[in-house]
Design an enzyme around this catalytic site. Structure first.
Site, mmCIF file in Angstrom:
data_model
loop_
_atom_site.group_PDB
_atom_site.id
_atom_site.type_symbol
_atom_site.label_atom_id
_atom_site.label_comp_id
_atom_site.label_asym_id
_atom_site.label_seq_id
_atom_site.Cartn_x
_atom_site.Cartn_y
_atom_site.Cartn_z
ATOM 1 N N ARG A 62 39.832 41.676 43.183
ATOM 2 C CA ARG A 62 41.332 41.193 42.433
ATOM 3 C C ARG A 62 42.198 42.510 42.139
ATOM 4 O O ARG A 62 43.506 42.203 42.612
ATOM 5 C CB ARG A 62 40.966 40.365 41.249
ATOM 6 C CG ARG A 62 42.087 40.053 40.683
ATOM 7 C CD ARG A 62 41.895 38.661 39.756
ATOM 8 N NE ARG A 62 42.842 37.763 39.171
ATOM 9 C CZ ARG A 62 43.519 37.878 38.164
ATOM 10 N NH1 ARG A 62 42.905 38.627 37.017
ATOM 11 N NH2 ARG A 62 44.591 37.386 37.709
ATOM 12 N N ASP A 67 46.876 45.417 43.685
ATOM 13 C CA ASP A 67 47.299 46.516 44.139
ATOM 14 C C ASP A 67 48.354 46.447 45.298
ATOM 15 O O ASP A 67 49.377 46.838 45.397
ATOM 16 C CB ASP A 67 46.307 47.548 44.540
ATOM 17 C CG ASP A 67 46.642 49.090 44.828
ATOM 18 O OD1 ASP A 67 47.795 49.282 44.366
ATOM 19 O OD2 ASP A 67 45.984 49.610 45.450
ATOM 20 N N VAL A 70 51.907 44.928 44.988
ATOM 21 C CA VAL A 70 52.996 45.510 44.455
ATOM 22 C C VAL A 70 53.222 46.850 45.078
ATOM 23 O O VAL A 70 52.410 47.835 44.949
ATOM 24 C CB VAL A 70 52.579 45.687 42.915
ATOM 25 C CG1 VAL A 70 53.891 46.397 42.202
ATOM 26 C CG2 VAL A 70 52.339 44.330 42.170
ATOM 27 N N SER A 76 48.767 51.941 42.801
ATOM 28 C CA SER A 76 49.719 52.083 41.687
ATOM 29 C C SER A 76 49.138 51.466 40.364
ATOM 30 O O SER A 76 49.433 51.747 39.328
ATOM 31 C CB SER A 76 51.067 51.661 42.059
ATOM 32 O OG SER A 76 51.031 50.370 42.640
ATOM 33 N N ASN A 94 50.025 38.347 31.182
ATOM 34 C CA ASN A 94 48.903 39.325 31.149
ATOM 35 C C ASN A 94 48.102 38.889 32.277
ATOM 36 O O ASN A 94 47.605 37.948 32.494
ATOM 37 C CB ASN A 94 48.110 38.912 29.818
ATOM 38 C CG ASN A 94 47.087 39.877 29.778
ATOM 39 O OD1 ASN A 94 46.425 40.150 30.831
ATOM 40 N ND2 ASN A 94 46.372 39.852 28.794
ATOM 41 N N HIS A 191 38.309 33.136 45.579
ATOM 42 C CA HIS A 191 37.927 32.331 44.218
ATOM 43 C C HIS A 191 36.648 31.584 44.589
ATOM 44 O O HIS A 191 36.581 30.724 44.004
ATOM 45 C CB HIS A 191 39.079 31.395 43.985
ATOM 46 C CG HIS A 191 40.385 32.163 43.510
ATOM 47 N ND1 HIS A 191 41.665 31.643 43.495
ATOM 48 C CD2 HIS A 191 40.512 33.314 43.257
ATOM 49 C CE1 HIS A 191 42.568 32.259 43.059
ATOM 50 N NE2 HIS A 191 41.923 33.421 42.964
HETATM 51 C C1 HEM Z 1 47.171 32.503 45.932
HETATM 52 C C2 HEM Z 1 47.500 33.277 45.114
HETATM 53 C C3 HEM Z 1 46.550 33.573 43.981
HETATM 54 C C4 HEM Z 1 46.802 33.097 42.644
HETATM 55 C C5 HEM Z 1 47.897 32.170 42.009
HETATM 56 C C6 HEM Z 1 45.707 33.722 41.865
HETATM 57 C C7 HEM Z 1 45.592 33.584 40.455
HETATM 58 C C8 HEM Z 1 44.404 34.026 39.837
HETATM 59 C C9 HEM Z 1 44.024 33.644 38.451
HETATM 60 C C10 HEM Z 1 45.334 32.895 37.325
HETATM 61 C C11 HEM Z 1 42.891 34.104 38.099
HETATM 62 C C12 HEM Z 1 42.205 34.105 36.727
HETATM 63 C C13 HEM Z 1 42.717 35.289 35.716
HETATM 64 C C14 HEM Z 1 42.665 34.957 34.468
HETATM 65 O O1 HEM Z 1 41.896 34.221 33.910
HETATM 66 O O2 HEM Z 1 43.105 35.487 33.740
HETATM 67 C C15 HEM Z 1 42.283 34.428 39.251
HETATM 68 C C16 HEM Z 1 41.007 35.072 39.398
HETATM 69 C C17 HEM Z 1 40.660 35.982 40.772
HETATM 70 N N1 HEM Z 1 41.286 36.116 41.825
HETATM 71 FE FE1 HEM Z 1 42.962 35.105 42.335
HETATM 72 N N2 HEM Z 1 44.700 34.414 42.841
HETATM 73 C C18 HEM Z 1 45.324 34.482 44.077
HETATM 74 C C19 HEM Z 1 44.850 34.845 45.100
HETATM 75 C C20 HEM Z 1 43.722 35.777 45.193
HETATM 76 C C21 HEM Z 1 43.544 36.674 46.155
HETATM 77 C C22 HEM Z 1 44.348 36.704 47.386
HETATM 78 C C23 HEM Z 1 42.285 37.213 45.799
HETATM 79 C C24 HEM Z 1 41.407 38.273 46.468
HETATM 80 C C25 HEM Z 1 41.475 38.574 48.030
HETATM 81 C C26 HEM Z 1 42.180 36.799 44.613
HETATM 82 C C27 HEM Z 1 40.587 36.965 43.860
HETATM 83 C C28 HEM Z 1 40.410 36.630 42.610
HETATM 84 C C29 HEM Z 1 39.204 36.913 41.879
HETATM 85 C C30 HEM Z 1 37.837 37.417 42.654
HETATM 86 C C31 HEM Z 1 39.425 36.383 40.678
HETATM 87 C C32 HEM Z 1 38.183 36.173 39.615
HETATM 88 C C33 HEM Z 1 38.351 37.534 39.043
HETATM 89 C C34 HEM Z 1 37.226 37.859 37.616
HETATM 90 O O3 HEM Z 1 36.168 37.042 37.715
HETATM 91 O O4 HEM Z 1 37.496 38.383 36.651
HETATM 92 N N3 HEM Z 1 42.885 35.809 43.966
HETATM 93 N N4 HEM Z 1 43.214 34.403 40.381
HETATM 94 C C1 LIG Z 2 44.993 40.262 28.544
HETATM 95 O O1 LIG Z 2 43.879 39.487 28.278
HETATM 96 C C2 LIG Z 2 42.684 39.995 28.528
HETATM 97 C C3 LIG Z 2 41.484 38.793 28.292
HETATM 98 O O2 LIG Z 2 41.858 37.728 27.511
HETATM 99 C C4 LIG Z 2 42.546 40.749 27.064
HETATM 100 O O3 LIG Z 2 41.338 41.096 26.895
HETATM 101 C C5 LIG Z 2 43.512 41.814 27.006
HETATM 102 O O4 LIG Z 2 43.185 42.554 25.866
HETATM 103 C C6 LIG Z 2 44.995 41.451 27.362
HETATM 104 N N1 LIG Z 2 45.678 42.557 27.471
HETATM 105 C C7 LIG Z 2 47.137 42.464 26.680
HETATM 106 C C8 LIG Z 2 47.672 43.577 27.065
HETATM 107 O O5 LIG Z 2 47.431 41.445 26.308
#
Ligand code: HEM
Ligand SMILES: *[C@@H]1O[C@H](CO)[C@@H](O)[C@H](O)[C@H]1NC(C)=O
Ligand SMILES: *[C@@H]1O[C@H](CO)[C@@H](O)[C@H](O)[C@H]1NC(C)=O
Ligand SMILES: *[C@@H]1O[C@H](CO)[C@@H](O)[C@H](O)[C@H]1NC(C)=O
Ligand SMILES: *[C@@H]1O[C@H](CO)[C@@H](O)[C@H](O)[C@H]1NC(C)=O
Length: 324
Positions: A62, A67, A70, A76, A94, A191
């Site tokens: 992710r 990276d 942007v 970056s 966030n 995902h």
């Molecule tokens: C299509 C557009 C995408 C959107 C809108 C999106 C959005 C998100 C969101 C909202 C989360 C959860 C973050 C949180 O709980 O704060 C997430 C997690 C994740 N995303 Fe995406 N994502 C997208 C595409 C991608 C792509 C292209 C990749 C990698 C190739 C990716 C890999 C992941 C992974 C592996 C997680 C889980 C991370 C973890 O367990 O910490 N995502 N994504």
């Molecule tokens: C963003 O969210 C994560 C997960 O909830 C938290 O650990 C982190 O402190 C937050 N960072 C900021 C800058 O708000």
């Protein structure tokens, strides 16, 4: 169309093709003389890290995605707030990217053997490949030779797709990055592992778009499960499996979930529930894991080519969190 505008269109097409191919400078053997053991050094650190954190692969891929979207894959995102640097990490909303401590560990291990040679942006590409494969996913030849930026672009994080967007909006952001519908669907397949906080999809569960009802594209049993996990007034920080059938395995169940209206994020489910060219691609990947794996590897290479710095541009950062 006049002859002139046809000529102009051809000129634009040819120029775009040449610019697109300028990324061909990356190569799978870039470090073969300067740091031949780089892959096994990275593997040693991330396999150790995975013992303590099953999500490390999800976290690092992710970071690589954010990276690349942007200013290109230039490291970056890893820069912390310092004089002259406004970090991308905590830009609103966030983005909650994580795993930077493990990047530091990888960087230290690599610097010990090949100081000043391997970029932080390449470390993300190598670690992503190793960890996808280690979790049951495909193997591909990571393309290397990126250099690191000397700046961050906090405002540029708006190029990252948001979980509130519709199919047209996320498709447009991928097109802006030079990626097509196959790339969008294949890369969304990341995902298949990792977690998402309730705050990223709770808008689907109770009062979707002000209708007073949940998002109609969520299957009833799954809706009940998600409401239990994410009460209307909850903190929003509870973690949920992005793929509720095989939470930590890299496989094609993400796509069968979409066919069953069991996609977690709005931006996951729209790939199947909004009509468009993504529906057939979801079906194809649901029917064939090897089709998904082949496309995923190719799309990771495509994403990894976005706006890279090569040659004498940028630098090889010593510490991924700050410019030299
Ligand atoms: C299509 C557009 C995408 C959107 C809108 C999106 C959005 C998100 C969101 C909202 C989360 C959860 C973050 C949180 O709980 O704060 C997430 C997690 C994740 N995303 Fe995406 N994502 C997208 C595409 C991608 C792509 C292209 C990749 C990698 C190739 C990716 C890999 C992941 C992974 C592996 C997680 C889980 C991370 C973890 O367990 O910490 N995502 N994504
Ligand atoms: C963003 O969210 C994560 C997960 O909830 C938290 O650990 C982190 O402190 C937050 N960072 C900021 C800058 O708000
Ligand atoms: C390469 O790195 C691995 C893991 O750190 C190590 O076990 C191996 O001995 C190294 N090989 C060489 C040729 O340095
Ligand atoms: C749903 O949201 C709309 C718009 O924000 C609001 O007017 C309405 O009262 C809400 N309905 C329920 C049942 O909460
Ligand atoms: C939760 O939110 C709903 C709707 O906004 C409200 O009617 C209810 O009183 C809240 N419940 C609690 C326990 O705060």
């Amino acid at each position: 169309m006049s002859l002139f505008s046809i000529a102009a269109a051809i000129f634009v097409l040819v120029t775009a093709t040449i610019l697109g191919n300028s990324n061909a400078q990356l190569s799978s053997t870039f470090y073969s003389t300067t740091c031949p053991n780089v892959t096994s050094i990275v593997r040693g650190v991330v396999e150790q890290a995975q013992q303590n954190d099953i999500r490390i692969g999800a976290k690092l891929i992710r970071v690589h995605f954010h990276d690349c979207f942007v200013n290109g894959c230039d490291g970056s995102i890893m820069l912390d707030n310092t004089d002259g640097i406004e970090s991308e990490k905590d830009a609103p909303p966030n983005q909650s990217t994580d795993g930077y401590d493990v990047v530091d560990d990888i960087k230290t291990a690599v610097e010990n053997v090949c100081p000043g040679v391997v970029s932080c942006s390449d470390i993300l590409a190598i670690a992503s490949q190793i960890l996808v494969s280690a979790n049951g996913g495909p193997t591909w030849e990571a393309q290397l030779g990126r250099r690191d930026s000397r700046t961050a672009n906090r405002a540029g994080t708006s190029a990252i797709p948001s979980f509130l967007e519709n199919l047209e909006q996320i498709s447009q952001k991928f097109r802006d990055a030079g990626l097509d519908s196959t790339d969008l669907v294949a890369l969304s397949g990341a995902h298949t592992f990792g977690r998402a906080r309730c705050s990223t999809f709770v808008h689907r569960l109770y009062n979707f778009s002000g209708t007073g009802n949940p998002d109609p594209t969520i299957e009833a049993g799954y809706l009940e499960t998600l409401r239990q996990a994410c009460p209307q007034n909850g903190s929003g920080d509870t973690l949920n499996d992005l793929d509720q059938s095989t939470r930590d395995a890299f496989d094609n169940h993400y796509f069968t979930n979409l066919q069953n209206n069991r996609g977690l994020l709005q931006t996951d489910q729209v790939l199947f529930s909004t009509s468009g060219d993504t529906v057939a691609i979801v079906d194809r990947f649901a029917n064939s894991q090897s089709d998904f794996f082949d496309s995923f590897g190719q799309s990771m290479i495509n994403m990894g080519n976005i706006g890279v710095l090569t040659g004498t541009n940028g630098e090889i950062r010593t510490d991924c969190r700050r410019v030299n």
